[in-house]
Design a protein around this motif. Sequence first.
Motif, mmCIF file in Angstrom:
data_model
loop_
_atom_site.group_PDB
_atom_site.id
_atom_site.type_symbol
_atom_site.label_atom_id
_atom_site.label_comp_id
_atom_site.label_asym_id
_atom_site.label_seq_id
_atom_site.Cartn_x
_atom_site.Cartn_y
_atom_site.Cartn_z
ATOM 1 N N SER A 14 30.069 33.560 48.245
ATOM 2 C CA SER A 14 31.445 33.498 47.724
ATOM 3 C C SER A 14 32.227 32.412 48.447
ATOM 4 C CB SER A 14 32.173 34.813 47.927
ATOM 5 O OG SER A 14 31.342 35.879 47.688
ATOM 6 N N LEU A 17 30.971 28.991 47.459
ATOM 7 C CA LEU A 17 31.352 28.708 46.068
ATOM 8 C C LEU A 17 32.830 28.330 46.001
ATOM 9 C CD1 LEU A 17 29.383 28.949 43.695
ATOM 10 C CD2 LEU A 17 30.594 31.005 42.997
ATOM 11 N N THR A 18 33.664 29.085 46.738
ATOM 12 C CA THR A 18 35.099 28.802 46.789
ATOM 13 C C THR A 18 35.331 27.394 47.316
ATOM 14 O OG1 THR A 18 35.453 31.114 47.291
ATOM 15 C CG2 THR A 18 37.303 29.644 47.701
ATOM 16 N N TRP A 20 33.253 24.819 47.411
ATOM 17 C CA TRP A 20 32.784 23.785 46.472
ATOM 18 C C TRP A 20 33.762 23.611 45.324
ATOM 19 C CZ3 TRP A 20 29.544 19.959 46.622
ATOM 20 C CH2 TRP A 20 28.513 19.994 47.544
ATOM 21 N N TYR A 21 34.205 24.734 44.785
ATOM 22 C CA TYR A 21 35.133 24.671 43.648
ATOM 23 C C TYR A 21 36.415 23.949 44.069
ATOM 24 C CZ TYR A 21 38.217 26.111 39.894
ATOM 25 O OH TYR A 21 39.114 26.108 38.862
ATOM 26 N N ALA A 22 36.974 24.382 45.238
ATOM 27 C CA ALA A 22 38.234 23.805 45.714
ATOM 28 C C ALA A 22 38.069 22.300 45.957
ATOM 29 C CB ALA A 22 38.675 24.518 46.990
ATOM 30 N N PHE A 25 37.741 20.463 42.620
ATOM 31 C CA PHE A 25 39.019 20.507 41.909
ATOM 32 C C PHE A 25 39.992 19.486 42.513
ATOM 33 C CE2 PHE A 25 43.085 22.551 40.723
ATOM 34 C CZ PHE A 25 42.835 22.809 39.386
ATOM 35 N N SER A 182 43.653 25.188 43.834
ATOM 36 C CA SER A 182 42.199 25.015 43.839
ATOM 37 C C SER A 182 41.531 26.074 44.717
ATOM 38 C CB SER A 182 41.832 23.614 44.310
ATOM 39 O OG SER A 182 42.274 23.436 45.626
ATOM 40 N N VAL A 183 42.171 26.420 45.857
ATOM 41 C CA VAL A 183 41.574 27.451 46.719
ATOM 42 C C VAL A 183 41.615 28.811 46.000
ATOM 43 C CG1 VAL A 183 41.821 28.695 48.899
ATOM 44 C CG2 VAL A 183 42.088 26.224 48.847
ATOM 45 N N GLY A 186 39.176 28.768 43.163
ATOM 46 C CA GLY A 186 37.813 28.883 43.697
ATOM 47 C C GLY A 186 37.481 30.316 44.055
ATOM 48 N N ALA A 190 34.628 32.506 42.283
ATOM 49 C CA ALA A 190 33.550 33.086 43.092
ATOM 50 C C ALA A 190 33.495 34.605 42.921
ATOM 51 C CB ALA A 190 33.770 32.729 44.554
#
Length: 470
Positions: A14, A17-18, A20-22, A25, A182-183, A186, A190
């Motif tokens: 999690s 993933l968070t 990477w997403y943040a 983004f 973004s955080v 994310g 996740a």
Amino acid sequence: MSLKSLKPLRHTVSFRLTLWYAALFMLSHMVAFGLTYVLLATSLRQKDHDSIQAKLHDLADQYHAAGLEGLKKELTLQARLQKTQRFFIRFAAPSNATLFVKIPDQWPEFDLRRLEQETLSDTAQWLWIHAKDEDEVLEVAAMRFVDGSLLQVGKSTEERKEILERFGWILGSIMLPVVVGSVLGGMWVALRALQPIRHLIQTVRTIAAGAMEARVPTRQTGDELEELGRLFNTMLEQITTLIQGMRSTLDNVAHDLRTPMTRLRGIAELALGTEADLPTCREALADCVEEADRVRTLLNTLMDIAEAETGTMTLACKSVSVAALLEDVVDLYLEVAAEKDIAVALTAPEDLCLYGDQQRMRQVLANLLDNALKYTSCGGQVALSASQDQHQAVITVADTGVGISPQDLPHIWERLYRGDRSRAQHGLGLGLSVVQAVVQAHQGSVDVSSVPGVGSCFTLRLPLAAALLL
Ligand code: ADP
């Protein structure tokens, strides 16, 4: 939160993933903002250049029409109408000596002497002069007339810089909510993406704590994680059924062993307790051997079934003549049939061959014929027949016996199951379980149809020998 307490969190999917997403983004936003900034700066620069060029041509036309005096008058007029406020204008003699210059109010200090030192070619060209203490640049376009005199029009980048600075600030202030968004985004992605995994972990934990009935909750998403959950639940169902089956078999085995073991002990105790003579002791020992054999048969048959069901039974498969096989088995039971005055009929084509283990097939057919004779009253009939149906050899064992009640029918294949009406007959309740397990190990099938009081018919379907498939 200390770095140490963050350590286990850092290893979670999690968290990664968070992150990477943040990161992606924010990066995509930064790229988009950067591009917008560059495009805006380019278009503002182009706009300034266009307005400088337009003013230069406008003034050149004026010079052509009315000479320097006309040009000056025009500039005074334009200044009154506030049309030339933002422009720097210089008119120079062919020697590049300044004849006329107009500098807008409140301008940064530019080193204008460079304009007199610069030797310009005949064609129009650009000059860039940096302000003394500031970042602004004076962009100047020039035009030389046929008489050699020079007209220069320029504009400071100050205005453009201000717009870009303001735009930069706006982008900067948008970036803060973008980072927070973004955080949070994310974390949401996740949490949502890994929810089925968390359910799976929770279910495994619950099962490990002893609750075997726990199942993974599944949503109708149609994705891989839903399939994983469903497969996991199916696997749990199978394991539960297997455990229940093993438990009930164990119960049955324990129950079925109790009687012969008690009998064994009773016989031995009786022989030991009395002042028995040698023949009585011999008889007791013979009874013990008989009981021990019964127990051994029970355990061996259970082992056979387990081997056949798990696919570990060794099968010496080859082409086996069905007619010869059936004759063999009928021969074995001729005496029993004669004792009960049961007529045994056999019809099988000579050329029909199945592909299987001869010994095991004999065991299967013997079990079926044994049952047919056992559950048929004196004077009845038993018929064995064989035929070919497409790629299978079909063997039927039919009798005119007691038949099987609809309540018993679904259970007769279970291990150690015995119908109520068969208690009077000898047997372990394992005959049909062996039949089914061995036939299935041969990739075949077995079915039954039965009418109580009329009779039963067992049908085997087995693979044909390869030669018959050609
Ligand atoms: P058993 O040792 O009791 O014969 P099986 O596994 O061979 O055990 O058969 C299970 C049960 O199926 C029997 O107890 C009986 O009730 C029923 N059954 C099997 N074959 C026949 C048959 N030919 N006619 C009537 N009932 C049968």
